[in-house]
Each structure stands twice: as structure tokens, then as C-alpha cells.
Design a protein around this motif. Sequence first.
Motif, PDB file in Angstrom:
ATOM      1  N   LYS A  54      -2.490  -6.703   5.270  1.00  9.80           N
ATOM      2  CA  LYS A  54      -3.163  -6.858   6.567  1.00  9.80           C
ATOM      3  C   LYS A  54      -4.209  -7.968   6.499  1.00  9.80           C
ATOM      4  CE  LYS A  54      -1.063  -2.911   7.326  1.00  9.80           C
ATOM      5  NZ  LYS A  54      -0.007  -2.594   8.225  1.00  9.80           N
TER       6      LYS A  54
ATOM      7  N   GLY B  73       0.839  -1.194   0.000  1.00  4.50           N
ATOM      8  CA  GLY B  73       0.000   0.000   0.000  1.00  4.50           C
ATOM      9  C   GLY B  73       0.879   1.251   0.000  1.00  4.50           C
TER      10      GLY B  73
ATOM     11  N   ASP C 163      -7.684   5.348   1.627  1.00  2.39           N
ATOM     12  CA  ASP C 163      -6.850   4.207   2.028  1.00  2.39           C
ATOM     13  C   ASP C 163      -7.733   3.211   2.786  1.00  2.39           C
ATOM     14  OD1 ASP C 163      -5.108   2.410   3.175  1.00  2.39           O
ATOM     15  OD2 ASP C 163      -3.677   3.916   3.860  1.00  2.39           O
TER      16      ASP C 163
ATOM     17  N   ASN D   6      -5.940   3.934  10.911  1.00  3.68           N
ATOM     18  CA  ASN D   6      -4.738   3.694  11.695  1.00  3.68           C
ATOM     19  C   ASN D   6      -4.254   5.076  12.121  1.00  3.68           C
ATOM     20  OD1 ASN D   6      -2.239   3.061  12.728  1.00  3.68           O
ATOM     21  ND2 ASN D   6      -1.339   2.356  10.808  1.00  3.68           N
TER      22      ASN D   6
ATOM     23  N   TYR E  48      -7.474  -1.556   5.737  1.00  4.23           N
ATOM     24  CA  TYR E  48      -8.012  -2.345   6.862  1.00  4.23           C
ATOM     25  C   TYR E  48      -9.486  -2.710   6.659  1.00  4.23           C
ATOM     26  CZ  TYR E  48      -3.746  -0.970   9.287  1.00  4.23           C
ATOM     27  OH  TYR E  48      -2.428  -0.785   9.635  1.00  4.23           O
TER      28      TYR E  48
HETATM   29  N1  PMP Z   1      -1.977   2.351   4.978  1.00  8.83           N
HETATM   30  C1  PMP Z   1      -2.069   2.195   6.310  1.00  8.83           C
HETATM   31  C2  PMP Z   1      -3.080   2.992   7.036  1.00  8.83           C
HETATM   32  C3  PMP Z   1      -1.208   1.319   6.985  1.00  8.83           C
HETATM   33  O1  PMP Z   1      -1.312   1.186   8.310  1.00  8.83           O
HETATM   34  C4  PMP Z   1      -0.254   0.592   6.254  1.00  8.83           C
HETATM   35  C5  PMP Z   1       0.626  -0.334   7.041  1.00  8.83           C
HETATM   36  N2  PMP Z   1       1.915  -0.409   6.743  1.00  8.83           N
HETATM   37  C6  PMP Z   1      -0.204   0.791   4.857  1.00  8.83           C
HETATM   38  C7  PMP Z   1      -1.077   1.670   4.253  1.00  8.83           C
HETATM   39  C8  PMP Z   1       0.771   0.125   3.947  1.00  8.83           C
HETATM   40  O2  PMP Z   1       0.851  -1.211   4.083  1.00  8.83           O
HETATM   41  P1  PMP Z   1       1.745  -2.101   3.127  1.00  8.83           P
HETATM   42  O3  PMP Z   1       2.737  -1.210   2.458  1.00  8.83           O
HETATM   43  O4  PMP Z   1       2.346  -3.106   4.015  1.00  8.83           O
HETATM   44  O5  PMP Z   1       0.779  -2.717   2.148  1.00  8.83           O
END
Ligand code: PMP
Length: 397
Positions: free
Chosen positions: A237, A99, A202, A174, A205
Amino acid sequence: MQLSKKAGNMSPSITLAITAKANELKSQGVDVVSFGAGEPDFNTPENIIQAAIKAMHDGKTKYTPAGGILELKQTICEKFKNDNDLEYKPSQITISTGGKQCLANAFMAILNPEDEVLIPVPYWVSYPELVKLADGIPVFVETSKENNYKYTISDLEKATTDKTKAILINSPNNPTGTIYHEEELLEIANFAKEHNLLIISDEIYEKLIYDGEKHTSIAALNEDAYERTIVINGVSKTYAMTGWRLGYVAASEKITKLMTSIQSHMTSNVNTIAQYAAIEALNGPIEDLNNMIKEFENRRNFMIYKLEKLNEISIIKPSGAFYIMVNISAYLNTTFREQVINNSVDFAKVLLEEEKVAVIPGMGFGLDDYIRLSYATSMDIIETGIDRISIFLSKIK
Ligand code: PMP
Ligand code: GLU
């Protein structure tokens, strides 16, 4: 020699730094309890691992198109249709390294120097840094405790200028775990339309929600919201795949082309094997996911029960994700063994040294009266860790 001012202006990720510090202490034999990790403690489900092994044996070990393989893009389109009532074509999907890269690409694709992005406080640590990296300006929008730290239109109005380019929404959030409901999202979508702003949503979650709550994507509300929204999601996640590094983003074809072009120079495609594993994650059985969600909900309830017994502590009750924000303001401006505890960073530092409990200071999220605890960890660890925090509180006050 003057190295990059832009890079020098970035702060390292505090969430990753504390998690690494706790793991380092553990590897040295120190009995650390870590509430830092923003990742499920479960292993990736076996069917996903098998799909990756099969992909390797089938020779899926070469480059793919920069924005990802068609089969995965089609699977992602089906996921958006089934879960979010959103119709996308594969030409509107980019698959990126987590992400995080999706967000970085999105900001680089839409921002010109000095463009402003509205970010609600508290925010996930990487948003402001990624906006700055794309030459934009993060504008922090103060929210209120009464509104569960979610934007209201009057909060947005106060922060909007003629330089505002986009609004960021993160639901479930988050670090607070709060969820925006459909009527709140509709107001934000109308606001964005009125001021001609893009929306970055975003939704990483989205599946980790409790109490029978429902996730709504702002992009699904109406045609206008669909056009102006960039939806960020990923498998980290939901499928306990943080280390595989795979995220995806849906947007207009115009923005998708720009993001893919940026990525084609920066990293090329996401690890090919992870792309095949992600097809299985999105198409495969959902028992493991359901069990994980159930377990997170039990842990959340247990953590809340334990925290509510602590003196002069209050919490933001989360409905999603796997974090709890704990208000420690009654314990600030104290000293412990000649160390001052004036803010959440001091608090987290002394707590780690004294009781060997790792937490993330709220300062990293823009809420310095708080610390963030992750409940993506076992019941035993929750029990031991909160007991240690209780001892710590009685020592410092
Ligand atoms: N957005 C949020 C709100 C997150 O907490 C995270 C956690 N790392 C991410 C994006 C990105 O996650 P990842 O790069 O592991 O897919
Ligand atoms: N997003 C998670 C967290 O907030 C993982 C760490 C990170 O990528 O920042 O803890």
C-alpha cells in the motif's frame, strides 16, 4: 469423494472477486466505475522499478534464504527503529509474499486446533478465513458506532474465554479507516498481559494517515507488549507495490523460526527481484509517497463532501487507509425491478447491474448495513461514481 472440509469451509475473497469482476466488465467495453480496489491506482515509483531492473542485470535471480535476504531484513530493522521506535534484530524478521502470507504464517505458527482469535467487527475479509485455515476459531468482537468501531476493554472482556489465544488489531483499519490512539492501545496491551494473549498488529496502512494523525505501534508501548506482539507490515500500500507481493513481519525469535520454517516448505523466499526493489522502496526518496498521501487526503475530502450530500446516507469518517464505509440501511428491504434489496450484497449487485458502479458489500466485513468505497481512484471517477450512486438511490426509494 470428500475433498478438504477445511477448504470447503472458506469463502473466496470478496474484495478480490469484485475488483476482478469490475476489471472484466471494463475489458468488455462496459463503462464501469470501480470503488472496489484496495490498492493505490498510482504506478510503483520509478526508482523502485529501476532497482528491480538493476537486480536482474546483477544476477539477483536465484533463490534466497526462505525468510528473505539479510540486507532487506536490516533495512526493515532500521525502518522499525526510525518509524516505530522498535528495536528488532534481523533474526526477528520474516519477509513473505504480501501481508497476507505474513498473517497466514503468523496464525499457523501460534494456533492449535480450537484456539480462538479475537477479531473486531468490522474486519478485513481475510482475517477469519486465515484463522480457520490455521485450525483456529475466529471470534468476532462486536464494537460500537459510538466508539468508531474500535475495541473497548468491555467488548474484549465479553468475548474472551479460556480458549482465547490472540487479539487482532488493525490500525489504520480496513474497512473503517479509524486509528487506535496510544491510550487505547495501552489498555489493549494491559488486557493482553492480564489474560496472557498474543497480539497480532496489522499496520499495513501505517503511512496512509490524514488530518495530522499519528500512528503508534502497540509493540512499542512497553517491554511486555513488545514480547507478545507480532507486527505485520509490507510495501503493497505504502509504495504502490501491490503486485510485487512483499510483506514483512516482526516477532520474537521463537515465533520467527516457526514462520520461516512453514514458509520454507510452502513458497520459499519472496520473489528475489522484489526483495531488492523493497530495499530501494524503504531507503529511497519519499517524495512520491508524500505526494500520494496528499492526493489520497484530497480525494478522501472530496468523497466525503459528495457522500454527505446524499439523502439518508451516513458514513464512518476515515482518518487513514483509503476506504469509506457508507451506511445504506435506509435503502435496504426495498425492491427494484422485482429484485429484492435486503442486504449489502443485493445492493452492490443491483448497483453494478443498473448504474455500473462496483462497491464492496459490508457483509464481507461483518457490517451488513454498509458498503465500502475505495478512494484509491481519480477525482473524476469519484465524481462520476457518486453521481451514479445518487441516481441509483433515487430509483430504489
Ligand atoms: N492487511 C490489510 C488490512 C489489507 O487491507 C491488506 C490488503 N490486501 C493486507 C493486509 C495484505 O496486503 P498484501 O498481501 O497485498 O501485502
Ligand atoms: N486489501 C485490499 C482490500 O481490502 C485488497 C484486496 C485483498 O487483498 O483482499 O480491498
